[in-house]
Design a protein around this motif. Structure first.
Motif, short mmCIF file in Angstrom:
data_model
loop_
_atom_site.label_atom_id
_atom_site.label_comp_id
_atom_site.label_asym_id
_atom_site.label_seq_id
_atom_site.Cartn_x
_atom_site.Cartn_y
_atom_site.Cartn_z
N VAL A 36 34.75 71.99 28.38
CA VAL A 36 35.16 70.51 27.97
C VAL A 36 34.97 69.91 29.43
CG1 VAL A 36 37.13 69.28 27.57
CG2 VAL A 36 36.62 71.08 26.03
N VAL A 37 34.44 68.83 29.35
CA VAL A 37 34.46 67.91 30.54
C VAL A 37 35.25 66.74 30.18
CG1 VAL A 37 32.18 66.92 29.89
CG2 VAL A 37 33.28 66.56 32.29
N SER A 38 36.39 65.90 30.96
CA SER A 38 37.21 65.22 30.24
C SER A 38 37.64 64.10 31.38
CB SER A 38 38.45 65.81 29.60
OG SER A 38 38.85 66.60 30.74
N GLU A 39 38.29 62.98 30.75
CA GLU A 39 38.70 62.15 31.63
C GLU A 39 40.38 61.92 30.98
OE1 GLU A 39 36.08 58.75 32.02
OE2 GLU A 39 36.89 57.73 30.26
N LEU A 40 41.35 61.53 31.77
CA LEU A 40 42.72 61.73 31.06
C LEU A 40 43.37 60.20 31.84
CD1 LEU A 40 45.03 62.26 29.49
CD2 LEU A 40 45.85 63.74 31.52
N LEU A 41 43.41 59.24 30.80
CA LEU A 41 43.97 57.89 31.29
C LEU A 41 45.68 58.03 30.88
CD1 LEU A 41 43.96 54.85 32.01
CD2 LEU A 41 43.58 54.30 29.75
N VAL A 42 46.24 58.05 31.99
CA VAL A 42 47.85 57.94 31.71
C VAL A 42 48.22 56.56 31.63
CG1 VAL A 42 50.31 59.07 32.34
CG2 VAL A 42 48.05 60.60 32.46
N MET A 43 49.02 56.06 31.01
CA MET A 43 49.61 54.91 30.85
C MET A 43 50.48 54.67 32.02
SD MET A 43 47.68 53.37 28.66
CE MET A 43 48.56 51.92 28.24
N SER A 44 50.15 53.66 33.04
CA SER A 44 51.22 53.25 33.92
C SER A 44 51.75 52.01 33.71
CB SER A 44 50.72 53.48 35.27
OG SER A 44 49.65 52.46 35.44
N GLU A 45 52.78 51.53 34.53
CA GLU A 45 53.48 50.27 34.36
C GLU A 45 52.16 49.01 34.47
OE1 GLU A 45 56.37 49.39 32.94
OE2 GLU A 45 56.49 51.64 32.60
N ARG A 46 51.61 49.30 35.52
CA ARG A 46 50.30 48.34 35.84
C ARG A 46 49.15 48.40 34.69
NH1 ARG A 46 46.44 48.83 41.02
NH2 ARG A 46 45.13 46.87 40.96
N ILE A 47 49.06 49.52 34.06
CA ILE A 47 48.09 49.41 33.11
C ILE A 47 48.71 48.88 31.82
CG2 ILE A 47 46.74 50.70 31.41
CD1 ILE A 47 46.13 52.49 33.85
N ARG A 48 49.82 49.11 31.41
CA ARG A 48 50.54 48.59 30.32
C ARG A 48 50.66 47.09 30.36
NH1 ARG A 48 53.07 52.67 27.49
NH2 ARG A 48 53.50 54.61 28.68
N ALA A 49 50.85 46.44 31.74
CA ALA A 49 50.80 45.04 31.88
C ALA A 49 49.60 44.40 31.55
CB ALA A 49 51.36 44.71 33.39
N MET A 50 48.43 45.03 32.05
CA MET A 50 47.12 44.67 31.87
C MET A 50 46.67 44.71 30.31
SD MET A 50 44.99 46.13 35.03
CE MET A 50 43.55 45.64 34.42
N LEU A 51 47.35 45.64 29.69
CA LEU A 51 47.11 45.77 28.21
C LEU A 51 47.83 44.58 27.60
CD1 LEU A 51 47.72 49.16 26.24
CD2 LEU A 51 47.88 46.76 25.07
N MET A 52 48.82 44.14 27.78
CA MET A 52 49.39 43.07 27.28
C MET A 52 48.78 41.71 27.31
SD MET A 52 52.66 43.83 25.96
CE MET A 52 53.55 42.32 26.28
#
Length: 565
Positions: free
Chosen positions: A499-515
């Motif tokens: 497997v080759v992978s990338e893992l995106l963990v939701m930080s507060e900064r990314i949650r704010a950008m998602l909003m």
């Protein structure tokens, strides 16, 4: 210590034999000492033929026999009795540059045949370890007047007329030649460790191809006149309607083959020249439910396990079909499967049974789809819910609602990258504020072919290649070395996948950008600043440690690499 004991020791050290299997093997060897260890390993289904050949190769230090590299039927080979070759399962296949006779051997523990060939030919012998089916097929090719096993079956179809009725077709599909033909196709798939078999009828040929380590490989095919009988035989085994040839059908086959229990998912599709059949092989004994064995290691694995240990929220696994998403989810379930947790899955179909997990297969024909099943599941008081795939907005909203009410939800999505998954859910109609509060992480993955350690070589990376891929950022080793298959590598130099992978963990900064509903490229830029390792970068790490080749990394992650550059 004899060679059988050396083989057993090698298998125990490699983890292929458990303590229980070892005790069972010792008991049977004591009761029937005339049977070899190899026979018992295959008979009990503890190893496949290919795995056993590889183990013998490693134990004895002999090369692995490669049927694709064998000589042609017209080559000059010593005349040996066909009966002798079949009885001892050996076959001369060519000469080495220093004058040794290369001999394929299926039973390496028995040395009589090799000594007899040396005596009869006056030549020194170089033994090559092969499977029984590989050796028998090569005997037919080189010593059976050019006829392969498939060739002998083809002769039985020369006078075959097109079936005039369904009853005639059903009778034909139940006859011995057709049964042997289908069994031979499936046996070859097992020997090659194929994940899929494609049987495709065309105007003048019936094409059979096997997908091995993600790439299709063409094989000797049955005659086109056998197409209707072969496809009908598979449909009968899968309990499909052989009279229905105008509509696609799906089914399953449970098969005991070569000492192993194999499940096959069957899909038929009407085409211009008949029905095309795709078989997906699910080998319960070969699936590895261990993150480190799949390729997740170090701090990357620690971060993934932290996401999994969250009491509620959503973890998505994304990627194209055939990239190992389901295996990753099953591995996660196996880790979460404790007596303190109730786990329920909704799948289409249920691929592997996990003891202690309640698994439900959707049946759209009777109204049991993902959304309907999920509405009932939340009333079953589960701790963990696994959804086979988020396909529509309704399923997405129920998954979000389940996460909000205290459940850990695992699911898959078909997107190219981790950040693109968030954009896909928003485009699907999911509310940004709900996603921001429930999504814990997104894991995107692909599968790369793994280099065979015995068939690869290291080389110093050219300066131009180092600059193009900025390899100096991914290793402290100098000079920088990469790895590739040897020019004479058997089977292309690859064995298995990683497997080759990338893992995106939701930080507060990314949650704010998602909003704020920003696009995936902006999300990825911030995620990389916070430590996201892309598929391309993870692939370079594997290439520099010798797990795979740079060529393989670029083949699978080329688009991601161009974006990263």
């Amino acid at each position: 210590m004899d060679v059988d004991d050396s083989l057993v020791e090698h298998l125990v050290e490699g983890g292929s034999l458990t303590r229980d299997s070892l005790e069972q093997l010792a008991t049977l060897r004591g009761e029937q000492p005339q049977s070899s260890v190899s026979e018992w390993l295959l008979r009990l289904g503890l190893l496949s033929e290919a795995h056993l050949a590889q183990a013998w190769s490693a134990t004895l230090g002999w090369q692995r026999f490669d049927p694709q590299a064998a000589v042609k039927p017209e080559a000059d080979l010593p005349p040996l009795p066909l009966r002798f070759l079949h009885h001892h399962c050996v076959v001369p296949v060519g000469m080495t540059t220093d004058g040794k006779l290369k001999v394929g051997v299926a039973r390496p523990a028995e040395r009589y045949a090799l000594r007899a060939i040396m005596y009869a030919t006056g030549l020194n012998v170089l033994p090559l370890v092969g499977t029984r089916s590989e050796i028998e097929q090569m005997i037919e090719t080189l010593y059976g007047r050019g006829r392969t096993v498939m060739g002998t079956l083809i002769e039985q179809f020369e006078d075959l007329a097109d079936p005039e009725s369904i009853d005639h077709l059903k009778d034909l599909a139940s006859e011995a030649p057709v049964i042997r033909l289908v069994n031979l196709i499936l046996q070859r798939a097992m020997d090659l460790c194929a994940s899929d078999v494609h049987i495709e009828p065309f105007e003048k040929r019936l094409n059979v191809r096997y997908r091995v380590d993600g790439l299709l490989r063409e094989a000797e095919s049955p005659p086109v006149r056998s197409a209707a009988a072969v496809i009908s035989r598979i449909k009968i085994m899968a309990r499909l309607d052989i009279a229905e040839r105008r509509l696609p059908q799906d089914g399953r086959i449970a098969l005991h083959l070569a000492g192993r229990q194999i499940d096959l998912r069957v899909s038929t599709l009407p085409t211009s020249f008949g029905e095309s059949v795709a078989l997906r092989l699910l080998d319960r004994t070969s699936v590895t439910l261990d993150f480190s064995q799949l390729g997740f290691t170090g701090s990357y694995l620690d971060t993934l396990l932290e996401v999994l240990e969250q009491p509620n929220g959503i973890l998505l696994v994304t990627g194209p079909t055939g990239c190992g998403k389901t295996t990753t989810l099953y591995t996660a379930l196996a880790r979460l499967n404790t007596t303190e947790r109730k786990i329920i899955t909704v799948e289409d179909p249920v691929e592997y049974q996990i003891d202690g997990v309640n698994q439900l297969q959707v049946k759209p024909a009777i109204g049991l789809d993902f959304a309907t099943a999920l509405r009932s599941i939340v009333r079953q008081d589960p701790d963990v819910i696994m959804i086979g795939e988020i396909r529509d907005l309704e399923t997405c909203r129920i998954a979000i609602q389940s996460a909000l009410t205290g459940h850990l939800v695992l699911s898959t999505l078909h997107t190219n990258s981790a950040c693109a998954s968030i954009t896909r859910l928003l485009d699907m109609g999911a509310e940004s504020y709900l996603l921001a509060s429930t999504l814990n992480g997104v894991l995107a993955q692909r599968l790369l072919r793994r280099l065979d350690p015995d068939q690869c070589e290291a080389f110093e990376a050219p300066p131009a290649l180092v600059r193009e891929h900025r390899l100096e950022h991914y290793t402290e080793e100098r000079p920088i070395r990469l790895f590739r298959p040897r020019a004479d590598a058997a089977g292309g130099g690859y064995r298995g996948r990683v497997v080759v992978s990338e893992l995106l963990v939701m930080s507060e900064r990314i949650r704010a950008m998602l909003m704020e509903r920003v696009d995936s490229s902006a999300l990825e830029r911030v995620a990389r600043e916070e430590g996201l390792r892309t598929l391309y970068e993870d692939g370079l790490r594997l290439a520099l440690t010798g797990v795979t080749s740079l060529e393989e990394v670029l083949r699978v992650t080329r688009d991601e690499g161009e974006q990263a550059a």
